[in-house]
Design a protein around this motif. Structure first.
Motif, PDB file in Angstrom:
ATOM      1  N   TRP A  56       0.869  -1.181   0.000  1.00 44.71           N
ATOM      2  CA  TRP A  56       0.000   0.000   0.000  1.00 44.71           C
ATOM      3  C   TRP A  56       0.910   1.237   0.000  1.00 44.71           C
ATOM      4  CZ3 TRP A  56      -4.718  -1.495  -0.996  1.00 44.71           C
ATOM      5  CH2 TRP A  56      -5.226  -2.667  -0.452  1.00 44.71           C
ATOM      6  N   PRO A  57       1.344   1.725  -1.156  1.00 46.64           N
ATOM      7  CA  PRO A  57       2.239   2.887  -1.181  1.00 46.64           C
ATOM      8  C   PRO A  57       1.663   4.103  -0.460  1.00 46.64           C
ATOM      9  CG  PRO A  57       2.060   1.900  -3.361  1.00 46.64           C
ATOM     10  CD  PRO A  57       1.055   1.207  -2.487  1.00 46.64           C
ATOM     11  N   GLU A  58       0.339   4.218  -0.423  1.00 48.48           N
ATOM     12  CA  GLU A  58      -0.295   5.360   0.237  1.00 48.48           C
ATOM     13  C   GLU A  58      -0.061   5.375   1.749  1.00 48.48           C
ATOM     14  OE1 GLU A  58      -1.711   3.036  -1.748  1.00 48.48           O
ATOM     15  OE2 GLU A  58      -3.740   2.583  -1.107  1.00 48.48           O
ATOM     16  N   ARG A  59       0.438   4.254   2.311  1.00 52.97           N
ATOM     17  CA  ARG A  59       0.757   4.219   3.737  1.00 52.97           C
ATOM     18  C   ARG A  59       1.949   5.109   4.073  1.00 52.97           C
ATOM     19  NH1 ARG A  59       2.165  -1.329   5.717  1.00 52.97           N
ATOM     20  NH2 ARG A  59       2.741  -0.131   7.533  1.00 52.97           N
ATOM     21  N   GLU A  60       2.773   5.437   3.088  1.00 60.16           N
ATOM     22  CA  GLU A  60       3.963   6.256   3.346  1.00 60.16           C
ATOM     23  C   GLU A  60       3.607   7.659   3.828  1.00 60.16           C
ATOM     24  OE1 GLU A  60       7.855   5.047   1.009  1.00 60.16           O
ATOM     25  OE2 GLU A  60       6.307   5.824  -0.330  1.00 60.16           O
ATOM     26  N   ALA A  61       2.534   8.214   3.339  1.00 58.60           N
ATOM     27  CA  ALA A  61       2.102   9.554   3.747  1.00 58.60           C
ATOM     28  C   ALA A  61       0.981   9.422   4.770  1.00 58.60           C
ATOM     29  CB  ALA A  61       1.612  10.338   2.534  1.00 58.60           C
ATOM     30  N   LYS A  62       1.103  10.129   5.868  1.00 57.80           N
ATOM     31  CA  LYS A  62       0.092  10.078   6.928  1.00 57.80           C
ATOM     32  C   LYS A  62      -1.078  10.993   6.588  1.00 57.80           C
ATOM     33  CE  LYS A  62       2.526   7.281   9.321  1.00 57.80           C
ATOM     34  NZ  LYS A  62       2.295   5.902   9.000  1.00 57.80           N
ATOM     35  N   THR A  63      -2.280  10.550   6.945  1.00 64.45           N
ATOM     36  CA  THR A  63      -3.467  11.372   6.757  1.00 64.45           C
ATOM     37  C   THR A  63      -3.523  12.429   7.856  1.00 64.45           C
ATOM     38  OG1 THR A  63      -4.887   9.996   8.162  1.00 64.45           O
ATOM     39  CG2 THR A  63      -4.731   9.379   5.808  1.00 64.45           C
ATOM     40  N   ASP A  64      -4.394  13.410   7.693  1.00 66.71           N
ATOM     41  CA  ASP A  64      -4.562  14.438   8.724  1.00 66.71           C
ATOM     42  C   ASP A  64      -4.968  13.818  10.058  1.00 66.71           C
ATOM     43  OD1 ASP A  64      -3.831  16.458   6.991  1.00 66.71           O
ATOM     44  OD2 ASP A  64      -5.893  17.033   6.500  1.00 66.71           O
ATOM     45  N   ASP A  65      -5.873  12.839  10.015  1.00 68.70           N
ATOM     46  CA  ASP A  65      -6.295  12.169  11.253  1.00 68.70           C
ATOM     47  C   ASP A  65      -5.131  11.436  11.911  1.00 68.70           C
ATOM     48  OD1 ASP A  65      -8.893  13.084  11.097  1.00 68.70           O
ATOM     49  OD2 ASP A  65      -9.669  11.256  10.172  1.00 68.70           O
ATOM     50  N   GLU A  66      -4.317  10.741  11.105  1.00 64.87           N
ATOM     51  CA  GLU A  66      -3.152  10.034  11.650  1.00 64.87           C
ATOM     52  C   GLU A  66      -2.167  11.015  12.270  1.00 64.87           C
ATOM     53  OE1 GLU A  66      -2.918   6.107   8.758  1.00 64.87           O
ATOM     54  OE2 GLU A  66      -2.114   8.008   8.032  1.00 64.87           O
ATOM     55  N   LEU A  67      -1.960  12.159  11.625  1.00 64.89           N
ATOM     56  CA  LEU A  67      -1.057  13.170  12.170  1.00 64.89           C
ATOM     57  C   LEU A  67      -1.575  13.717  13.503  1.00 64.89           C
ATOM     58  CD1 LEU A  67      -0.039  15.075   8.912  1.00 64.89           C
ATOM     59  CD2 LEU A  67       1.397  13.566  10.309  1.00 64.89           C
ATOM     60  N   GLY A  79       0.375  13.364  17.032  1.00 69.62           N
ATOM     61  CA  GLY A  79       0.612  14.542  17.868  1.00 69.62           C
ATOM     62  C   GLY A  79       0.066  14.357  19.277  1.00 69.62           C
ATOM     63  N   ARG A  80      -1.124  13.794  19.377  1.00 71.10           N
ATOM     64  CA  ARG A  80      -1.731  13.534  20.691  1.00 71.10           C
ATOM     65  C   ARG A  80      -0.880  12.544  21.489  1.00 71.10           C
ATOM     66  NH1 ARG A  80      -6.474   9.973  22.408  1.00 71.10           N
ATOM     67  NH2 ARG A  80      -7.038  10.879  24.407  1.00 71.10           N
ATOM     68  N   ALA A  81      -0.428  11.495  20.836  1.00 75.46           N
ATOM     69  CA  ALA A  81       0.411  10.504  21.515  1.00 75.46           C
ATOM     70  C   ALA A  81       1.714  11.136  22.008  1.00 75.46           C
ATOM     71  CB  ALA A  81       0.710   9.331  20.585  1.00 75.46           C
ATOM     72  N   LEU A  82       2.293  12.009  21.197  1.00 77.05           N
ATOM     73  CA  LEU A  82       3.527  12.688  21.605  1.00 77.05           C
ATOM     74  C   LEU A  82       3.287  13.622  22.793  1.00 77.05           C
ATOM     75  CD1 LEU A  82       5.129  13.486  18.133  1.00 77.05           C
ATOM     76  CD2 LEU A  82       5.961  11.867  19.853  1.00 77.05           C
ATOM     77  N   ARG A  83       2.157  14.332  22.799  1.00 77.01           N
ATOM     78  CA  ARG A  83       1.837  15.218  23.928  1.00 77.01           C
ATOM     79  C   ARG A  83       1.628  14.416  25.215  1.00 77.01           C
ATOM     80  NH1 ARG A  83      -0.815  17.534  19.776  1.00 77.01           N
ATOM     81  NH2 ARG A  83      -2.855  16.671  20.322  1.00 77.01           N
ATOM     82  N   ILE A  84       0.930  13.289  25.108  1.00 76.98           N
ATOM     83  CA  ILE A  84       0.713  12.438  26.286  1.00 76.98           C
ATOM     84  C   ILE A  84       2.033  11.892  26.801  1.00 76.98           C
ATOM     85  CG2 ILE A  84      -0.286  10.228  27.044  1.00 76.98           C
ATOM     86  CD1 ILE A  84      -2.662  10.861  25.115  1.00 76.98           C
ATOM     87  N   THR A  85       2.884  11.441  25.892  1.00 76.09           N
ATOM     88  CA  THR A  85       4.197  10.923  26.280  1.00 76.09           C
ATOM     89  C   THR A  85       5.037  12.018  26.935  1.00 76.09           C
ATOM     90  OG1 THR A  85       4.129   9.316  24.480  1.00 76.09           O
ATOM     91  CG2 THR A  85       6.297   9.802  25.414  1.00 76.09           C
ATOM     92  N   GLY A  86       5.014  13.216  26.366  1.00 78.68           N
ATOM     93  CA  GLY A  86       5.761  14.345  26.927  1.00 78.68           C
ATOM     94  C   GLY A  86       5.281  14.688  28.324  1.00 78.68           C
ATOM     95  N   ALA A  87       3.959  14.686  28.521  1.00 79.87           N
ATOM     96  CA  ALA A  87       3.401  14.979  29.853  1.00 79.87           C
ATOM     97  C   ALA A  87       3.814  13.901  30.849  1.00 79.87           C
ATOM     98  CB  ALA A  87       1.879  15.085  29.766  1.00 79.87           C
ATOM     99  N   GLY A  88       3.808  12.657  30.429  1.00 81.21           N
ATOM    100  CA  GLY A  88       4.219  11.563  31.312  1.00 81.21           C
ATOM    101  C   GLY A  88       5.683  11.672  31.693  1.00 81.21           C
ATOM    102  N   LEU A  89       6.532  12.003  30.738  1.00 83.53           N
ATOM    103  CA  LEU A  89       7.954  12.174  31.024  1.00 83.53           C
ATOM    104  C   LEU A  89       8.193  13.366  31.951  1.00 83.53           C
ATOM    105  CD1 LEU A  89       9.665  11.410  27.590  1.00 83.53           C
ATOM    106  CD2 LEU A  89       9.985  10.191  29.734  1.00 83.53           C
ATOM    107  N   ALA A  90       7.478  14.463  31.726  1.00 84.38           N
ATOM    108  CA  ALA A  90       7.629  15.644  32.590  1.00 84.38           C
ATOM    109  C   ALA A  90       7.242  15.296  34.023  1.00 84.38           C
ATOM    110  CB  ALA A  90       6.777  16.795  32.055  1.00 84.38           C
ATOM    111  N   ARG A  91       6.159  14.573  34.190  1.00 82.63           N
ATOM    112  CA  ARG A  91       5.724  14.175  35.536  1.00 82.63           C
ATOM    113  C   ARG A  91       6.754  13.239  36.172  1.00 82.63           C
ATOM    114  NH1 ARG A  91       4.517  15.114  40.263  1.00 82.63           N
ATOM    115  NH2 ARG A  91       3.176  13.620  41.319  1.00 82.63           N
ATOM    116  N   ALA A  92       7.290  12.315  35.413  1.00 80.15           N
ATOM    117  CA  ALA A  92       8.313  11.408  35.943  1.00 80.15           C
ATOM    118  C   ALA A  92       9.538  12.192  36.405  1.00 80.15           C
ATOM    119  CB  ALA A  92       8.705  10.377  34.881  1.00 80.15           C
ATOM    120  N   MET A  93       9.921  13.208  35.649  1.00 78.08           N
ATOM    121  CA  MET A  93      11.062  14.044  36.044  1.00 78.08           C
ATOM    122  C   MET A  93      10.766  14.801  37.333  1.00 78.08           C
ATOM    123  SD  MET A  93      13.446  13.374  33.936  1.00 78.08           S
ATOM    124  CE  MET A  93      14.622  14.662  34.235  1.00 78.08           C
ATOM    125  N   GLU A  94       9.529  15.298  37.487  1.00 78.23           N
ATOM    126  CA  GLU A  94       9.139  15.995  38.724  1.00 78.23           C
ATOM    127  C   GLU A  94       9.250  15.060  39.929  1.00 78.23           C
ATOM    128  OE1 GLU A  94       5.145  17.420  38.158  1.00 78.23           O
ATOM    129  OE2 GLU A  94       5.741  18.810  36.581  1.00 78.23           O
TER     130      GLU A  94
END
Length: 175
Positions: A128-139, A143-158
């Motif tokens: 499926w060559p179209e898998r190479e480019a992410k859709t707006d929903d996938e992006l 982004g949401r997963a990265l924000r959640i991960t960042g918040a978790g790491l920040a809390r762990a550092m605290e």
């Protein structure tokens, strides 16, 4: 969901470990099932046990009962037919003479289908060559997963910064 591509595509795999199958169906399953895209129409063949869940979650055009196909092949025989015989029967009913399959398509099924005069070819590159480019929903989800991960790491550092060594050595528990 139908596409204008006239290339027949076939996948037989569990979607929990096969990204091509998951991409094609949006249905998560641990057992192998059949996906066929023919004349732009996407069909999956599921066991009766998975059919209701498949209808609720899969993004395909048609659902076919594996159990019904199996009964058609079995006829009056006592023993259920091998999976590849049911697969070949399904493709015969659909008039499939050739299909494109992913590079990881099971060799045993490929050999059985060759005996049934179904020509298989693998893709040159991505299935499926179209898998190479992410859709707006996938992006957005990434982004949401990265924000959640960042918040978790920040809390762990605290928590780590606020912790103080007690100076006490812990006794090891003997097993």
């Amino acid at each position: 969901m139908a596409k204008t591509n006239n290339e027949t595509r076939l996948i037989v795999a569990p979607s929990d470990i096969d990204a091509d199958m998951l991409y094609a169906t949006k249905f998560l399953a641990g057992d192998p099932f059949i996906f066929l895209e023919q004349n732009g129409k996407r069909t999956i063949v599921l066991s009766d046990l998975e059919m209701d869940r498949g209808r609720r979650t899969a993004k395909v055009d048609e659902f076919v009962s594996f159990n019904q196909l199996e009964r058609e092949v079995q006829g009056k025989a006592r023993q259920a037919p091998p999976y590849e015989k049911v697969l070949a029967h399904f493709l015969r009913k659909r008039g499939v003479k050739s299909a494109v399959v992913p590079a990881n398509f099971p060799l045993g099924y490929a050999r059985a289908l060759a005996k049934d005069d179904v020509d298989l070819a693998t893709t040159n590159g991505l299935f499926w060559p179209e898998r190479e480019a992410k859709t707006d929903d996938e992006l957005k989800l990434i982004g949401r997963a990265l924000r959640i991960t960042g918040a978790g790491l920040a809390r762990a550092m605290e928590v780590l910064k606020a912790s103080k060594p007690s100076g006490k050595k812990r006794k090891r528990m003997m097993s």
